[in-house]
Design a protein around this motif. Structure first.
Motif, PDB file in Angstrom:
ATOM      1  N   ARG A 116     -43.700 -26.684 -34.187  1.00  5.47           N
ATOM      2  CA  ARG A 116     -43.526 -25.248 -34.166  1.00  5.47           C
ATOM      3  C   ARG A 116     -42.927 -24.990 -32.837  1.00  5.47           C
ATOM      4  O   ARG A 116     -42.255 -24.279 -32.527  1.00  5.47           O
ATOM      5  N   ARG A 117     -43.553 -25.439 -31.676  1.00 10.15           N
ATOM      6  CA  ARG A 117     -43.510 -25.250 -30.423  1.00 10.15           C
ATOM      7  C   ARG A 117     -42.069 -25.472 -29.905  1.00 10.15           C
ATOM      8  O   ARG A 117     -41.465 -24.836 -29.036  1.00 10.15           O
ATOM      9  N   TYR A 118     -41.637 -26.525 -30.417  1.00  8.15           N
ATOM     10  CA  TYR A 118     -40.273 -27.236 -29.872  1.00  8.15           C
ATOM     11  C   TYR A 118     -39.007 -26.964 -30.611  1.00  8.15           C
ATOM     12  O   TYR A 118     -37.875 -26.690 -30.547  1.00  8.15           O
ATOM     13  N   LEU A 119     -39.528 -26.692 -32.042  1.00 10.35           N
ATOM     14  CA  LEU A 119     -38.542 -26.725 -33.016  1.00 10.35           C
ATOM     15  C   LEU A 119     -38.420 -25.671 -34.244  1.00 10.35           C
ATOM     16  O   LEU A 119     -39.535 -25.190 -34.359  1.00 10.35           O
ATOM     17  N   TRP A 120     -37.418 -25.051 -34.681  1.00 11.95           N
ATOM     18  CA  TRP A 120     -37.263 -23.957 -35.375  1.00 11.95           C
ATOM     19  C   TRP A 120     -37.241 -24.542 -36.843  1.00 11.95           C
ATOM     20  O   TRP A 120     -36.520 -25.688 -37.161  1.00 11.95           O
ATOM     21  N   ARG A 121     -37.426 -23.671 -37.857  1.00 13.41           N
ATOM     22  CA  ARG A 121     -37.154 -23.938 -39.315  1.00 13.41           C
ATOM     23  C   ARG A 121     -37.929 -25.459 -39.575  1.00 13.41           C
ATOM     24  O   ARG A 121     -38.817 -25.636 -39.224  1.00 13.41           O
ATOM     25  N   GLN A 122     -37.032 -26.068 -40.581  1.00 11.92           N
ATOM     26  CA  GLN A 122     -37.477 -27.178 -41.392  1.00 11.92           C
ATOM     27  C   GLN A 122     -36.804 -28.533 -40.546  1.00 11.92           C
ATOM     28  O   GLN A 122     -36.966 -29.608 -41.098  1.00 11.92           O
ATOM     29  N   HIS A 123     -36.105 -28.075 -39.413  1.00 13.50           N
ATOM     30  CA  HIS A 123     -35.179 -29.302 -38.923  1.00 13.50           C
ATOM     31  C   HIS A 123     -35.956 -29.958 -38.174  1.00 13.50           C
ATOM     32  O   HIS A 123     -36.313 -29.559 -37.147  1.00 13.50           O
ATOM     33  N   PHE A 124     -36.063 -31.230 -37.870  1.00 15.97           N
ATOM     34  CA  PHE A 124     -36.713 -31.985 -37.022  1.00 15.97           C
ATOM     35  C   PHE A 124     -35.549 -32.903 -36.091  1.00 15.97           C
ATOM     36  O   PHE A 124     -35.411 -32.939 -35.007  1.00 15.97           O
ATOM     37  N   TRP A 125     -35.197 -33.656 -36.955  1.00 13.33           N
ATOM     38  CA  TRP A 125     -34.013 -34.746 -36.414  1.00 13.33           C
ATOM     39  C   TRP A 125     -32.768 -33.943 -36.403  1.00 13.33           C
ATOM     40  O   TRP A 125     -32.247 -33.159 -37.347  1.00 13.33           O
ATOM     41  N   SER A 126     -31.877 -34.352 -35.550  1.00  8.68           N
ATOM     42  CA  SER A 126     -30.402 -33.923 -35.694  1.00  8.68           C
ATOM     43  C   SER A 126     -29.879 -34.730 -36.695  1.00  8.68           C
ATOM     44  O   SER A 126     -30.158 -35.778 -36.975  1.00  8.68           O
ATOM     45  N   PRO A 127     -28.724 -34.132 -37.307  1.00  9.56           N
ATOM     46  CA  PRO A 127     -28.180 -34.657 -38.434  1.00  9.56           C
ATOM     47  C   PRO A 127     -27.350 -35.956 -38.102  1.00  9.56           C
ATOM     48  O   PRO A 127     -27.185 -36.815 -38.968  1.00  9.56           O
ATOM     49  N   SER A 128     -27.107 -36.236 -36.813  1.00  6.19           N
ATOM     50  CA  SER A 128     -26.276 -37.362 -36.304  1.00  6.19           C
ATOM     51  C   SER A 128     -27.372 -38.436 -35.776  1.00  6.19           C
ATOM     52  O   SER A 128     -28.543 -38.342 -35.652  1.00  6.19           O
ATOM     53  N   TYR A 129     -27.027 -39.700 -35.557  1.00  6.51           N
ATOM     54  CA  TYR A 129     -27.502 -40.810 -35.153  1.00  6.51           C
ATOM     55  C   TYR A 129     -26.491 -41.768 -34.665  1.00  6.51           C
ATOM     56  O   TYR A 129     -25.340 -41.824 -34.952  1.00  6.51           O
TER      57      TYR A 129
END
Length: 138
Positions: free
Chosen positions: A101-114
């Motif tokens: 939660r300190r670094y990211l918002w909402r439920q997204h962790f990974w970027s959708p790309s790879y």
């Protein structure tokens, strides 16, 4: 009748495929925020190793920087990536909720790309050296 050549243990055989495929994957956190610590990356590696084993793939090397982390053809690469990202995101959010939660918002962790790149016959020792040279956080 004996085979004309010695079988190569690195060549994998399936019911309808023979392959020698190594893929280098890079996943980036959402917004490239530096959310990773050494403890976090150790746990992520365990999770991803388990996911790979469950999909019939093998995680050979793993390392990460502060914002990114460095398979058999019978399984679509996108299916493996979705499993790796989905399971690791869910488990890491459960185990490190305040940190994420300190670094990211909402439920997204990974970027959708790879990024997925074939090692194109490069010796695995060369790929291992490259991965080992990543700037792993303390």
């Amino acid at each position: 009748m004996s085979p004309r050549w010695e079988p190569d243990p690195d060549i994998r055989r399936g019911r309808s495929v023979i392959h020698h495929l190594h893929v280098h994957l890079v996943f980036v956190t959402k917004y490239r925020h530096g959310a990773f610590t050494d403890q976090f990356l150790r746990r992520c590696k365990e999770i991803m190793r388990d996911v790979c084993a469950g999909q019939g793939a093998e995680l050979r090397e793993f390392n990460g920087d502060t914002d990114h982390v460095h398979y058999p053809p019978s399984l679509a690469l996108s299916t493996l990536v979705n499993s790796l990202k989905g399971v690791s995101s869910r488990r890491l959010r459960q185990e490190f909720p305040a940190h994420i939660r300190r670094y990211l918002w909402r439920q997204h962790f990974w970027s959708p790309s790879y990024f997925a790149g074939s090692c194109a016959g490069a010796p695995l020792s060369l790929i291992k050296d490259y991965i080992d040279q990543q700037k792993r956080p303390d």
